[in-house]
Design a protein around this motif. Structure first.
Motif, short mmCIF file in Angstrom:
data_model
loop_
_atom_site.label_atom_id
_atom_site.label_comp_id
_atom_site.label_asym_id
_atom_site.label_seq_id
_atom_site.Cartn_x
_atom_site.Cartn_y
_atom_site.Cartn_z
N LEU A 1 44.61 39.56 43.67
CA LEU A 1 45.07 39.09 44.70
C LEU A 1 45.97 38.31 44.70
CD1 LEU A 1 41.34 38.23 45.99
CD2 LEU A 1 42.48 40.50 46.35
N TYR A 2 45.91 38.01 43.31
CA TYR A 2 47.41 36.49 43.74
C TYR A 2 47.72 36.81 42.29
CZ TYR A 2 50.57 31.95 42.75
OH TYR A 2 50.52 30.99 42.63
N GLU A 3 49.23 36.70 41.92
CA GLU A 3 49.16 36.40 40.54
C GLU A 3 50.92 35.74 40.33
OE1 GLU A 3 49.28 40.36 39.09
OE2 GLU A 3 51.10 41.14 40.05
N THR A 4 50.31 35.95 39.28
CA THR A 4 52.19 35.02 38.20
C THR A 4 51.88 34.89 36.91
OG1 THR A 4 51.10 32.74 37.70
CG2 THR A 4 51.81 32.51 39.82
N PRO A 5 53.57 35.17 36.27
CA PRO A 5 53.15 35.66 34.97
C PRO A 5 52.11 34.86 34.02
CG PRO A 5 55.23 35.08 35.54
CD PRO A 5 54.36 34.20 36.52
N ASP A 6 51.24 33.58 34.21
CA ASP A 6 50.16 33.55 33.47
C ASP A 6 49.15 32.96 34.41
OD1 ASP A 6 52.30 32.83 31.37
OD2 ASP A 6 53.40 31.00 32.34
N SER A 7 49.29 33.68 35.20
CA SER A 7 47.79 33.00 36.11
C SER A 7 47.62 34.37 36.68
CB SER A 7 47.63 31.45 36.66
OG SER A 7 48.89 31.33 37.85
N ALA A 8 46.29 34.25 37.26
CA ALA A 8 45.67 35.36 38.30
C ALA A 8 44.16 35.00 39.09
CB ALA A 8 45.95 36.56 38.02
N VAL A 9 44.68 35.52 40.71
CA VAL A 9 43.47 35.21 41.56
C VAL A 9 42.94 36.44 41.20
CG1 VAL A 9 42.57 34.70 43.44
CG2 VAL A 9 43.23 33.18 42.48
N VAL A 10 41.56 37.53 41.47
CA VAL A 10 40.42 38.69 40.80
C VAL A 10 39.71 38.98 41.47
CG1 VAL A 10 42.25 39.08 38.99
CG2 VAL A 10 39.62 38.81 38.87
N LEU A 11 39.37 39.79 42.27
CA LEU A 11 37.94 39.96 43.36
C LEU A 11 37.34 41.06 41.94
CD1 LEU A 11 36.54 40.76 45.18
CD2 LEU A 11 38.04 42.48 46.27
N ALA A 12 36.14 41.02 41.84
CA ALA A 12 35.18 41.56 40.75
C ALA A 12 34.71 42.70 41.03
CB ALA A 12 34.17 40.59 40.10
N LEU A 13 34.48 43.74 39.99
CA LEU A 13 34.23 44.94 40.52
C LEU A 13 33.04 45.15 39.64
CD1 LEU A 13 37.38 46.69 41.84
CD2 LEU A 13 35.94 45.64 43.57
N ASP A 14 31.47 45.63 40.23
CA ASP A 14 30.33 46.06 39.58
C ASP A 14 31.01 47.37 39.33
OD1 ASP A 14 29.49 43.56 40.35
OD2 ASP A 14 27.90 43.99 40.93
N GLU A 15 30.12 48.00 38.03
CA GLU A 15 30.20 49.67 37.54
C GLU A 15 30.21 50.41 38.29
OE1 GLU A 15 28.28 51.98 34.08
OE2 GLU A 15 27.47 50.08 34.23
#
Length: 284
Positions: A105-119
């Motif tokens: 949902l947001y990223e830099t070269p060293d960090s990120a914000v992510v949405l987790a997705l189940d299997e």
């Protein structure tokens, strides 16, 4: 070396589509903010309304939302994206699993914000990932993260408005201010930047986890534990360690590198379950 990932991903097809009605109030709030502050912010058009070719491949469960909103930019900087195009498995994503198990949902070269997705592709919790690859719980679900983002955006745009009209301001200085304000109101906390700053200010202080389960900075730390001792059912085969965040507060942290398992910790990867609130570490 970065490993590009195919933009046509084998997404699981079993997850229910998140209804756009469930996030309608926050989408309207975001729309109002970028309309009111058009000199400083803009909405990235959704897939259903954009006139440009977009190679993003979002999870099927998000199709109603991404049809309407593609993201938000502030002073030309992407602060929220639902249309990530180039997927990679390095940098902040080093310990994450296949591209179909999370969505940036947001990223830099060293960090990120992510949405987790189940299997099965079900969207779950949202996590910030800092330079140390630790996971920090940003929100229990996408809707809650959008609310948190909207609050930070509103505070940032108010701060920029206090500088006066954009046309009377230095473009570079205003852009720098926008980035600093978004960090102050959102990303510094999510990505561990504030903890690093506090550690620098109190160099030499004890930063170990206390008996109350918090780090020296007061952040709740959820330990990785042996799967057999966790009592958690349905863990993936080959799980080496597991962290249970089902009852953890927003802001809780899991130090993925702080695990005593055979081999190189950088060869491990994450598997989510329970809507992203149970984190299993698997071998490479």
């Amino acid at each position: 070396m970065s490993t590009p990932m195919n933009n046509s991903l084998p997404w699981p097809a079993d997850a229910e589509v998140l209804p756009v009605a469930s996030v309608r109030p926050v989408l309207d709030r975001l729309s109002s903010l970028v309309t009111t502050h058009a000199q400083d912010a803009a909405a990235i058009p959704g897939l259903a309304v954009t006139e440009e070719e977009v190679s993003a491949d979002p999870p099927p469960a998000l199709e109603q939302i991404v049809d309407e909103l593609g993201g938000i930019t502030v002073r030309g900087l992407t602060m929220l994206t639902l249309q990530i195009e180039d997927r990679t498995d390095v940098g902040p994503y080093t310990l994450l699993g296949p591209a179909t198990t999370y969505y940036p949902l947001y990223e830099t070269p060293d960090s990120a914000v992510v949405l987790a997705l189940d299997e099965d592709g079900t969207p779950g919790a949202v996590y910030g990932i800092g330079e140390d690859l630790a996971l920090q719980l940003a929100a229990p679900d996408l809707g809650a993260y959008l609310e948190r983002f909207a609050a930070a955006l509103e505070a940032t745009l108010a701060g920029l408005a206090e500088r006066g009209p954009a046309e009377e301001d230095s473009e570079d200085a205003r852009t720098d201010a926008a980035e600093q304000l978004m960090d102050q109101h959102l990303f510094a906390e999510l990505l561990g930047m504030r903890e690093i700053e506090e550690a620098d200010e109190t160099a030499g202080a004890d930063k170990t986890t206390g008996t109350d389960g918090t780090a020296g900075t007061g952040i709740s730390v959820v330990p990785l534990q042996d799967p057999a001792a966790s009592g958690l059912p349905g863990l993936p085969a080959g799980a080496l360690a597991v962290a249970d965040l089902r009852e953890a507060p927003v802001g809780a942290r899991v130090d993925l590198m702080d695990v005593d398992v055979p081999g190189d910790p950088l060869e491990l990867h994450v598997a989510w379950s329970e809507r992203g609130r149970v984190i299993a570490l698997l071998g490479g």
